[in-house]
Design a protein around this motif. Sequence first.
Motif, PDB file in Angstrom:
ATOM      1  N   LEU A  35      44.375 -39.860  13.130  1.00  0.00           N
ATOM      2  CA  LEU A  35      43.646 -39.853  11.864  1.00  0.00           C
ATOM      3  C   LEU A  35      43.278 -41.268  11.443  1.00  0.00           C
ATOM      4  O   LEU A  35      42.323 -41.482  10.714  1.00  0.00           O
ATOM      5  CB  LEU A  35      44.493 -39.205  10.769  1.00  0.00           C
ATOM      6  N   LEU A  36      44.084 -42.231  11.900  1.00  0.00           N
ATOM      7  CA  LEU A  36      43.955 -43.606  11.406  1.00  0.00           C
ATOM      8  C   LEU A  36      43.435 -44.526  12.512  1.00  0.00           C
ATOM      9  O   LEU A  36      43.961 -44.519  13.623  1.00  0.00           O
ATOM     10  CB  LEU A  36      45.346 -44.091  10.980  1.00  0.00           C
ATOM     11  N   CYS A  37      42.414 -45.298  12.201  1.00  0.00           N
ATOM     12  CA  CYS A  37      41.980 -46.351  13.121  1.00  0.00           C
ATOM     13  C   CYS A  37      42.175 -47.698  12.429  1.00  0.00           C
ATOM     14  O   CYS A  37      42.459 -47.762  11.238  1.00  0.00           O
ATOM     15  CB  CYS A  37      40.511 -46.162  13.498  1.00  0.00           C
ATOM     16  N   HIS A  38      42.053 -48.762  13.188  1.00  0.00           N
ATOM     17  CA  HIS A  38      42.095 -50.113  12.638  1.00  0.00           C
ATOM     18  C   HIS A  38      40.771 -50.789  12.970  1.00  0.00           C
ATOM     19  O   HIS A  38      40.446 -50.961  14.144  1.00  0.00           O
ATOM     20  CB  HIS A  38      43.276 -50.894  13.219  1.00  0.00           C
ATOM     21  N   VAL A  39      40.036 -51.143  11.920  1.00  0.00           N
ATOM     22  CA  VAL A  39      38.722 -51.764  12.098  1.00  0.00           C
ATOM     23  C   VAL A  39      38.871 -53.277  11.974  1.00  0.00           C
ATOM     24  O   VAL A  39      39.321 -53.780  10.944  1.00  0.00           O
ATOM     25  CB  VAL A  39      37.712 -51.265  11.043  1.00  0.00           C
ATOM     26  N   GLY A  45      34.584 -66.595  10.165  1.00  0.00           N
ATOM     27  CA  GLY A  45      35.504 -66.978  11.239  1.00  0.00           C
ATOM     28  C   GLY A  45      36.893 -66.380  11.124  1.00  0.00           C
ATOM     29  O   GLY A  45      37.719 -66.539  12.023  1.00  0.00           O
ATOM     30  N   GLN A  46      37.161 -65.721  10.014  1.00  0.00           N
ATOM     31  CA  GLN A  46      38.492 -65.154   9.768  1.00  0.00           C
ATOM     32  C   GLN A  46      38.513 -63.670  10.142  1.00  0.00           C
ATOM     33  O   GLN A  46      37.714 -62.894   9.623  1.00  0.00           O
ATOM     34  CB  GLN A  46      38.844 -65.309   8.280  1.00  0.00           C
ATOM     35  N   PRO A  47      39.415 -63.263  11.044  1.00  0.00           N
ATOM     36  CA  PRO A  47      39.507 -61.836  11.352  1.00  0.00           C
ATOM     37  C   PRO A  47      40.209 -61.051  10.243  1.00  0.00           C
ATOM     38  O   PRO A  47      41.132 -61.556   9.610  1.00  0.00           O
ATOM     39  CB  PRO A  47      40.341 -61.807  12.640  1.00  0.00           C
ATOM     40  N   PHE A  48      39.725 -59.851  10.021  1.00  0.00           N
ATOM     41  CA  PHE A  48      40.363 -58.890   9.116  1.00  0.00           C
ATOM     42  C   PHE A  48      40.578 -57.604   9.901  1.00  0.00           C
ATOM     43  O   PHE A  48      39.725 -57.229  10.709  1.00  0.00           O
ATOM     44  CB  PHE A  48      39.456 -58.575   7.915  1.00  0.00           C
ATOM     45  N   VAL A  49      41.699 -56.944   9.670  1.00  0.00           N
ATOM     46  CA  VAL A  49      41.972 -55.661  10.317  1.00  0.00           C
ATOM     47  C   VAL A  49      42.340 -54.659   9.229  1.00  0.00           C
ATOM     48  O   VAL A  49      43.369 -54.798   8.574  1.00  0.00           O
ATOM     49  CB  VAL A  49      43.127 -55.769  11.347  1.00  0.00           C
ATOM     50  N   THR A  50      41.471 -53.687   9.027  1.00  0.00           N
ATOM     51  CA  THR A  50      41.645 -52.731   7.938  1.00  0.00           C
ATOM     52  C   THR A  50      41.925 -51.339   8.503  1.00  0.00           C
ATOM     53  O   THR A  50      41.148 -50.845   9.320  1.00  0.00           O
ATOM     54  CB  THR A  50      40.369 -52.681   7.073  1.00  0.00           C
ATOM     55  N   PRO A  51      43.017 -50.719   8.078  1.00  0.00           N
ATOM     56  CA  PRO A  51      43.271 -49.347   8.514  1.00  0.00           C
ATOM     57  C   PRO A  51      42.422 -48.373   7.710  1.00  0.00           C
ATOM     58  O   PRO A  51      42.265 -48.548   6.507  1.00  0.00           O
ATOM     59  CB  PRO A  51      44.764 -49.147   8.202  1.00  0.00           C
ATOM     60  N   THR A  52      41.880 -47.387   8.378  1.00  0.00           N
ATOM     61  CA  THR A  52      41.101 -46.373   7.666  1.00  0.00           C
ATOM     62  C   THR A  52      41.030 -45.086   8.482  1.00  0.00           C
ATOM     63  O   THR A  52      41.333 -45.083   9.673  1.00  0.00           O
ATOM     64  CB  THR A  52      39.688 -46.897   7.319  1.00  0.00           C
TER      65      THR A  52
ATOM     66  N   HIS B  38      48.796 -54.109  14.636  1.00  0.00           N
ATOM     67  CA  HIS B  38      47.475 -54.355  15.216  1.00  0.00           C
ATOM     68  C   HIS B  38      47.099 -55.804  14.934  1.00  0.00           C
ATOM     69  O   HIS B  38      47.000 -56.194  13.769  1.00  0.00           O
ATOM     70  CB  HIS B  38      46.440 -53.387  14.637  1.00  0.00           C
ATOM     71  N   VAL B  39      46.951 -56.581  16.002  1.00  0.00           N
ATOM     72  CA  VAL B  39      46.636 -57.997  15.861  1.00  0.00           C
ATOM     73  C   VAL B  39      45.135 -58.192  16.021  1.00  0.00           C
ATOM     74  O   VAL B  39      44.561 -57.829  17.055  1.00  0.00           O
ATOM     75  CB  VAL B  39      47.373 -58.839  16.926  1.00  0.00           C
ATOM     76  N   GLY B  40      44.506 -58.733  14.996  1.00  0.00           N
ATOM     77  CA  GLY B  40      43.075 -59.036  15.046  1.00  0.00           C
ATOM     78  C   GLY B  40      42.866 -60.512  15.310  1.00  0.00           C
ATOM     79  O   GLY B  40      43.561 -61.351  14.740  1.00  0.00           O
ATOM     80  N   TYR B  41      41.939 -60.821  16.205  1.00  0.00           N
ATOM     81  CA  TYR B  41      41.618 -62.221  16.529  1.00  0.00           C
ATOM     82  C   TYR B  41      40.165 -62.273  16.967  1.00  0.00           C
ATOM     83  O   TYR B  41      39.546 -61.231  17.231  1.00  0.00           O
ATOM     84  CB  TYR B  41      42.574 -62.775  17.603  1.00  0.00           C
ATOM     85  N   VAL B  42      39.620 -63.464  17.035  1.00  0.00           N
ATOM     86  CA  VAL B  42      38.186 -63.634  17.283  1.00  0.00           C
ATOM     87  C   VAL B  42      37.983 -64.511  18.508  1.00  0.00           C
ATOM     88  O   VAL B  42      38.605 -65.569  18.621  1.00  0.00           O
ATOM     89  CB  VAL B  42      37.496 -64.298  16.060  1.00  0.00           C
ATOM     90  N   ILE B  43      37.165 -64.042  19.432  1.00  0.00           N
ATOM     91  CA  ILE B  43      36.767 -64.872  20.570  1.00  0.00           C
ATOM     92  C   ILE B  43      35.236 -64.907  20.585  1.00  0.00           C
ATOM     93  O   ILE B  43      34.604 -63.849  20.680  1.00  0.00           O
ATOM     94  CB  ILE B  43      37.299 -64.308  21.905  1.00  0.00           C
ATOM     95  N   ASP B  44      34.678 -66.101  20.470  1.00  0.00           N
ATOM     96  CA  ASP B  44      33.207 -66.273  20.446  1.00  0.00           C
ATOM     97  C   ASP B  44      32.550 -65.354  19.410  1.00  0.00           C
ATOM     98  O   ASP B  44      31.548 -64.689  19.710  1.00  0.00           O
ATOM     99  CB  ASP B  44      32.609 -65.991  21.837  1.00  0.00           C
TER     100      ASP B  44
END
Lengths: 218, 218
Positions: A35-39, A45-52, B38-44
Amino acid sequence: MTDSYTKTPKTKLRRAHNRGTYDKDVVHAIIDAGLLCHVGYVIDGQPFVTPTIHWREGERLYWHGSAASQALKAQKAGIPVCVTISHLDGLVLARSGLHHSVNYRSVMAFGTAEVVEGREAKEHHLDGLMERIVPGRKDQVRPNTMQEVKGTTVLGMTLDEVVAKVRDGGVVDDEPDYDLDVWAGVLPITQEVGKPIPDPRLKKGIRVPANLKKFKIG
Amino acid sequence: MTDSYTKTPKTKLRRAHNRGTYDKDVVHAIIDAGLLCHVGYVIDGQPFVTPTIHWREGERLYWHGSAASQALKAQKAGIPVCVTISHLDGLVLARSGLHHSVNYRSVMAFGTAEVVEGREAKEHHLDGLMERIVPGRKDQVRPNTMQEVKGTTVLGMTLDEVVAKVRDGGVVDDEPDYDLDVWAGVLPITQEVGKPIPDPRLKKGIRVPANLKKFKIG
């Protein structure tokens, strides 16, 4: 239509190739089982990871939220996203620390989110969400108002650059370690649905509908 | 030491403020209740979201993997990461589509990963991982070899820029909708651990140790 996604530099596995697959049926099953993904998305330049919550219609993956959501506002600008769906299926307890592992199923999907425009299209996909989570429920609840649909953003992306990783089965130890007096095996982990808890303000005489009684995740 | 993390532009909630908290005890409990982050990171410019096992020691969050992992190689270069930990606790079934929701607990932690250097420090943290997952097991398995420790990368980050979001409780419907003949309530969802499945090559006479019998996630 092929049965597999095409391997790309982003989805090519560098290690543990035996755990990876591009098979569409496997990918779809992993997506639908959760049911849950992580986007994942990037702002300055900053990564965000949001569960939805996510849902799938054919080769399209959808998620949604309030039109006021900062996350969705960023994603709908057409920036690249990575949507990951993971299931933890067990702990693999080996005879050495190193060979401890987990059983899991995961999908990483790379793409660009697109906004679903228009009330009719949005309603169609929101119905899809409801049907996917609890089949039959969309006809049991009050229909959406125009304002509610307006206040909701639905995002979709095409499943195109996708890879699944699966680890299942038992312990794999170094050959000499099988002689050790160490318990080894798997602790299975599952997601379970408990009994429906009725709202305290439920009207008298309303029973749990049959489609909820047989509810299963995925 | 304060009891709360400091709000920053990245962790400030723009909406649903009542669901957010910076309380360290709440954050720690959510982190410790899960095995998977869940680890979010950025490459290019491209976001990646990788699921992995995590563990916490005080105000440090750790994860690990093969030294050959592309994900870990990227993260250890000191790039910004976002580590998200989420638990799905239930489906909230309201009388209208819009008020359907999920009960969940999640943490987003922003920071920069640092590599743990030196065999002794790495072993200390890998012991921490084992202790966190199955207390007592590190003394029951074969000790790590120098080569095994060398082949493992351990990453850590400080819990500093962190926010938790929690939705719990029941249905919240629009006032007029309470009169509808619609079942409303919560379907609780939990993660369950099944009975240990012994490795088929287990030596005769080895029983499930007591610490595994009472295993619980978190």
